[in-house]
Enzyme design. Structure first.
Site, PDB file in Angstrom:
ATOM      1  N   CYS A   2       0.095  -4.068  -5.150  1.00 41.11           N
ATOM      2  CA  CYS A   2      -1.368  -4.206  -5.146  1.00 41.11           C
ATOM      3  C   CYS A   2      -1.734  -5.661  -5.409  1.00 41.11           C
ATOM      4  CB  CYS A   2      -1.975  -3.343  -6.250  1.00 41.11           C
ATOM      5  SG  CYS A   2      -1.523  -1.623  -6.117  1.00 41.11           S
ATOM      6  N   ARG A  27       0.766  -9.083   0.817  1.00 37.67           N
ATOM      7  CA  ARG A  27       1.520  -8.215  -0.102  1.00 37.67           C
ATOM      8  C   ARG A  27       1.561  -6.779   0.407  1.00 37.67           C
ATOM      9  NH1 ARG A  27       1.380 -10.419  -5.438  1.00 37.67           N
ATOM     10  NH2 ARG A  27       1.110  -8.396  -6.425  1.00 37.67           N
ATOM     11  N   TRP A  75      -1.762  -0.808  -2.965  1.00 39.98           N
ATOM     12  CA  TRP A  75      -0.520  -0.355  -2.322  1.00 39.98           C
ATOM     13  C   TRP A  75      -0.216   0.973  -3.013  1.00 39.98           C
ATOM     14  CZ3 TRP A  75       2.840  -1.174   1.531  1.00 39.98           C
ATOM     15  CH2 TRP A  75       4.100  -0.607   1.438  1.00 39.98           C
ATOM     16  N   ASN A 101      -2.449  -2.966 -10.977  1.00 42.10           N
ATOM     17  CA  ASN A 101      -1.243  -3.101 -10.164  1.00 42.10           C
ATOM     18  C   ASN A 101      -0.085  -2.676 -11.049  1.00 42.10           C
ATOM     19  OD1 ASN A 101       0.800  -3.777  -8.424  1.00 42.10           O
ATOM     20  ND2 ASN A 101       0.767  -5.960  -8.930  1.00 42.10           N
ATOM     21  N   GLY A 102       0.670  -1.670 -10.607  1.00 39.39           N
ATOM     22  CA  GLY A 102       1.831  -1.227 -11.395  1.00 39.39           C
ATOM     23  C   GLY A 102       1.901   0.284 -11.429  1.00 39.39           C
ATOM     24  N   GLU A 481      26.404  -2.473   5.280  1.00 36.88           N
ATOM     25  CA  GLU A 481      25.120  -3.134   4.980  1.00 36.88           C
ATOM     26  C   GLU A 481      25.287  -4.640   4.949  1.00 36.88           C
ATOM     27  OE1 GLU A 481      22.247  -2.266   5.209  1.00 36.88           O
ATOM     28  OE2 GLU A 481      21.123  -3.819   4.159  1.00 36.88           O
ATOM     29  N   LYS A 485      23.119  -7.112   7.395  1.00 38.39           N
ATOM     30  CA  LYS A 485      22.298  -8.215   6.848  1.00 38.39           C
ATOM     31  C   LYS A 485      22.631  -9.516   7.563  1.00 38.39           C
ATOM     32  CE  LYS A 485      19.452  -6.820   5.286  1.00 38.39           C
ATOM     33  NZ  LYS A 485      19.573  -5.437   5.626  1.00 38.39           N
ATOM     34  N   GLU A 488      21.771  -9.338  11.659  1.00 37.72           N
ATOM     35  CA  GLU A 488      20.368  -9.167  12.106  1.00 37.72           C
ATOM     36  C   GLU A 488      19.534 -10.414  11.854  1.00 37.72           C
ATOM     37  OE1 GLU A 488      17.819  -6.267  10.237  1.00 37.72           O
ATOM     38  OE2 GLU A 488      18.895  -6.397   8.360  1.00 37.72           O
ATOM     39  N   HIS A 504      44.220   0.297  13.701  1.00 37.74           N
ATOM     40  CA  HIS A 504      44.076   1.135  14.908  1.00 37.74           C
ATOM     41  C   HIS A 504      43.332   0.398  16.009  1.00 37.74           C
ATOM     42  CE1 HIS A 504      45.732   4.580  12.808  1.00 37.74           C
ATOM     43  NE2 HIS A 504      45.011   4.202  11.763  1.00 37.74           N
ATOM     44  N   LYS A 603       9.756  -4.620  11.848  1.00 35.48           N
ATOM     45  CA  LYS A 603       9.949  -4.102  10.492  1.00 35.48           C
ATOM     46  C   LYS A 603      10.006  -2.578  10.507  1.00 35.48           C
ATOM     47  CE  LYS A 603      10.508  -4.084   6.105  1.00 35.48           C
ATOM     48  NZ  LYS A 603      11.856  -4.398   5.589  1.00 35.48           N
TER      49      LYS A 603
HETATM   50  C1  AGP Z   1      17.378  -3.277   7.916  1.00 32.74           C
HETATM   51  O1  AGP Z   1      17.442  -4.602   7.413  1.00 32.74           O
HETATM   52  C2  AGP Z   1      16.639  -3.216   9.218  1.00 32.74           C
HETATM   53  N1  AGP Z   1      15.348  -3.775   9.104  1.00 32.74           N
HETATM   54  C3  AGP Z   1      16.653  -1.829   9.842  1.00 32.74           C
HETATM   55  O2  AGP Z   1      18.005  -1.454  10.031  1.00 32.74           O
HETATM   56  C4  AGP Z   1      15.983  -0.711   9.038  1.00 32.74           C
HETATM   57  O3  AGP Z   1      16.743  -0.411   7.896  1.00 32.74           O
HETATM   58  C5  AGP Z   1      15.893   0.541   9.930  1.00 32.74           C
HETATM   59  O4  AGP Z   1      15.095   0.220  11.046  1.00 32.74           O
HETATM   60  C6  AGP Z   1      15.302   1.758   9.206  1.00 32.74           C
HETATM   61  O5  AGP Z   1      13.984   1.482   8.854  1.00 32.74           O
HETATM   62  P1  AGP Z   1      13.252   2.475   7.825  1.00 32.74           P
HETATM   63  O6  AGP Z   1      14.030   2.411   6.535  1.00 32.74           O
HETATM   64  O7  AGP Z   1      11.871   1.945   7.691  1.00 32.74           O
HETATM   65  O8  AGP Z   1      13.293   3.864   8.404  1.00 32.74           O
END
Ligand code: AGP
Length: 608
Positions: A2, A27, A75, A101-102, A481, A485, A488, A504, A603
């Protein structure tokens, strides 16, 4: 998170508050509102939706005359986004307005107490409790009322408060959620973050935990929660506006990495009560939870990787079989779902098309769905039978960090809850695990402190062509992961491999100098991982090991070792991922990539 803005001075407050809130839009929020004292009474205007809705409602603040006021961009955490749940919230007489906020962790018990005292609630929020408590304790002295409330509230909060009977004052309070105050020759300001008031002043004061600030037209006074007056040093902000939005960090991704201790805390602590796990939002009886015969975790991307770790932790603690599926695969497989299955959809945005489609398919088959979601009021949060929010706040950077970390601990908490209900974890083991859970934020903080070390190492690999991540069990999930990171945001090709699978096929790709990141946090697999490191070293690999402080034997076979603090192996993912986040980030920065908005990515992937 928020956003809060407040002003009291010689100018009209509403336009300043609106302007400040617009600087906090980054934010992330879902509704906005303002309370302005117009000379006779407090006027409140608030609405779900973008700030534009509030601007139109108030003709850019023109219809809300007055020289003192507070504003808020919400938020949602408790209560879906809607007009009634928007802030400010008022006491019954409308003479006290509060924005927050919190998370008030004990709001349910406080709400019951206030209802017993005759107060009626109109919203689903935790914040409204504060408005009524301030009313209850207010006997003419705002500071006294505020401190009495603070002594009874648990959780995190930054507050802006307006008392109609004290029109020449506004109040700011802070515990854990960020807050600053500032002043110039035209008045004094409250803000959640520097960008909101940078246009009016660069001289600010960072409000510390459990401090209360009285703002008058011509000055600021600081107090403790025991009403003792304080003196504070001002800070002069030398950032530009763009840097200020990122809190002085170069990118939102780095800022959000540094928010991880807080978001992990916010996700864990409301669910640990007197050394027990309490997940009220599950909406499942203990019997129903005990009868869960199989769990399917369905997600995409990093959420899927979190689910992979969730599988290992739930199976280890609760001995419930767990399948983990990519939502894009699951939704077209006509999955076989047993009657007492529980499907868990993990999603930061709560809008990922494949994950939402998977949810709808499971519900159509009459299977119970739990969402682990960050965005309150999102489609997955609304359509799931129940939802555990991750409370990581809005995540701006496309590459997830803090939401992923919050997903991990939400899954740990759920695993422990299931295990305790099945009598598979005794009190001693439960206390051990809870202690380790509570220590995770501190360990994450320590690892974030090593950013220069990771930056230095990362700079050596900005020109790399291929980078491999290997691990076994939970370390395989961590590798997935870590690899995502890196690729991407830096666009370097990278793969995560189950270390035992290398021979393999993939090992043929290892050449002289190829970087292999070997994740080894599981004591029972230390030796196996050493063998895998020797394998790739024999093919010329350069090996960076990420391992626990006890595992010094790995130094003999690795070229570079990053140690993580001791924690329960089941929770090691939360720590090992930190250096890998930093590594990916600094490689991308070194390559001059657009870290927060990587090419081709969104996103939230709301299309198939
Ligand atoms: C992760 O860094 C990516 N932005 C992407 O893999 C993301 O995790 C995936 O699109 C899932 O998104 P969501 O958690 O909003 O469902």
């Amino acid at each position: 998170m928020c956003g809060i803005v407040g002003y009291i001075g010689s100018r009209q407050a509403a336009p300043i508050v609106l302007d400040g809130l617009s600087k906090l839009e980054y934010r992330g929020y879902d509704s906005a509102g303002m309370a302005i004292y117009n000379g006779q009474e407090i006027i409140v205007k608030k609405a779900a939706g973008r700030l534009k809705v509030l601007e139109n409602l108030t003709h850019a603040g023109e219809t809300m005359k007055g020289t003192s006021g507070i504003g808020h961009t919400r938020w949602a955490t408790h209560g879906v986004p809607c007009d009634v749940n928007s802030h400010p919230h008022l006491n019954p007489a409308g003479t006290i307005a509060v924005v927050h906020n919190g998370i008030i962790e004990n709001y349910i018990s406080l709400k019951k107490k206030m209802i017993n005292k005759g107060y009626e609630f109109v919203s689903e929020t935790d914040t409204e409790v504060l408005a009524h408590m301030l009313d209850y304790y207010y006997k003419g002295n705002p500071l006294e009322a505020i401190t009495k409330v603070l002594h009874r509230v648990e959780g995190s909060y930054a507050l802006g408060i307006l008392f109609a009977e004290h029109p020449d004052e506004i109040y700011a309070v802070r515990k854990d959620s960020p807050m600053i105050v500032g002043r110039n020759e035209e008045g004094c300001f409250i803000a959640s973050d520097v960008p909101a008031i940078l246009k009016y002043t660069r001289t600010v004061y960072y409000v510390e935990n459990q401090e209360v600030v009285r703002l008058k037209r011509d000055g600021l006074s600081f107090y403790t929660v025991d009403e003792e007056e304080l003196t504070k040093e001002a800070v002069v902000i030398d950032w530009d506006a763009d840097a200020a939005e990122k809190g002085g960090y170069e990118h939102f991704m780095l800022k959000e990495m540094y928010e991880q201790p807080g978001t992990v805390t916010d996700t864990i602590s409301p669910r640990i009560k007197e050394d027990d796990i309490v997940i009220e939002e599950l909406n499942m009886t203990d019997e129903e939870l005990r009868n869960v015969s199989r769990i399917h975790i369905v997600a995409c991307g990093s959420a899927y990787h979190a689910g992979m770790t969730g599988k290992y932790v739930i199976e280890a603690l609760a001995r419930i079989p767990v399948e983990v599926d990519l939502a894009s695969e699951f939704r077209y497989r006509d999955s076989i779902l047993e009657e007492n299955s529980l499907v868990i959809i993990v999603s930061q945005s709560g809008e990922t098309a494949d994950s939402l489609a998977a949810l709808r398919e499971c519900k159509a088959k009459g299977i119970r769905v739990l969402g682990i979601v960050n965005v309150v009021g999102s489609s997955i949060a609304r359509e799931a039978d129940s939802v555990m929010h991750t409370w990581a706040g809005p995540e701006i950077s496309v590459a997830t960090t803090k939401a992923y970390s919050a997903q991990l601990v939400a899954l740990y908490v759920l695993a422990l809850k299931l295990a305790k209900l099945r009598g598979l974890v005794d009190e001693k083991r439960s206390r051990e695990l809870l202690t380790e859970l509570k220590h995770l934020p501190y360990h994450i903080e320590v690892l974030l402190g090593q950013k220069e070390k990771m930056q230095h190492f990362a700079n050596r690999y900005v020109g790399a062509r291929d980078i491999f991540f290997i691990g076994r069990g939970i370390d395989y999930a961590i590798s997935m992961e870590g690899s995502l990171k890196l690729k991407e945001i830096s666009y370097i090709h990278s793969e995560a491999y189950a270390a035992g699978e290398l021979k393999h096929g993939t090992i043929s790709l290892i050449e002289e100098g190829t970087l292999v990141v070997a994740v080894s946090t599981q004591p029972g697999l230390y030796q196996k991982m050493i063998s895998n490191i020797v394998e790739v070293k024999a093919r010329g690999a350069f090996v960076m090991a990420v391992t626990c402080e006890e595992n010094t034997a790995i130094e003999k076979v690795s070229d570079y070792v990053v140690y993580i603090p001791e924690t329960d192996p089941l929770f090691a993912n939360s720590l090992a991922i930190i250096p890998l986040q930093l590594f990916g980030y600094y490689v991308a920065v070194g390559r001059g990539c657009d870290v927060d908005k990587p090419r081709n990515l969104a996103k939230s992937v709301t299309v198939e």
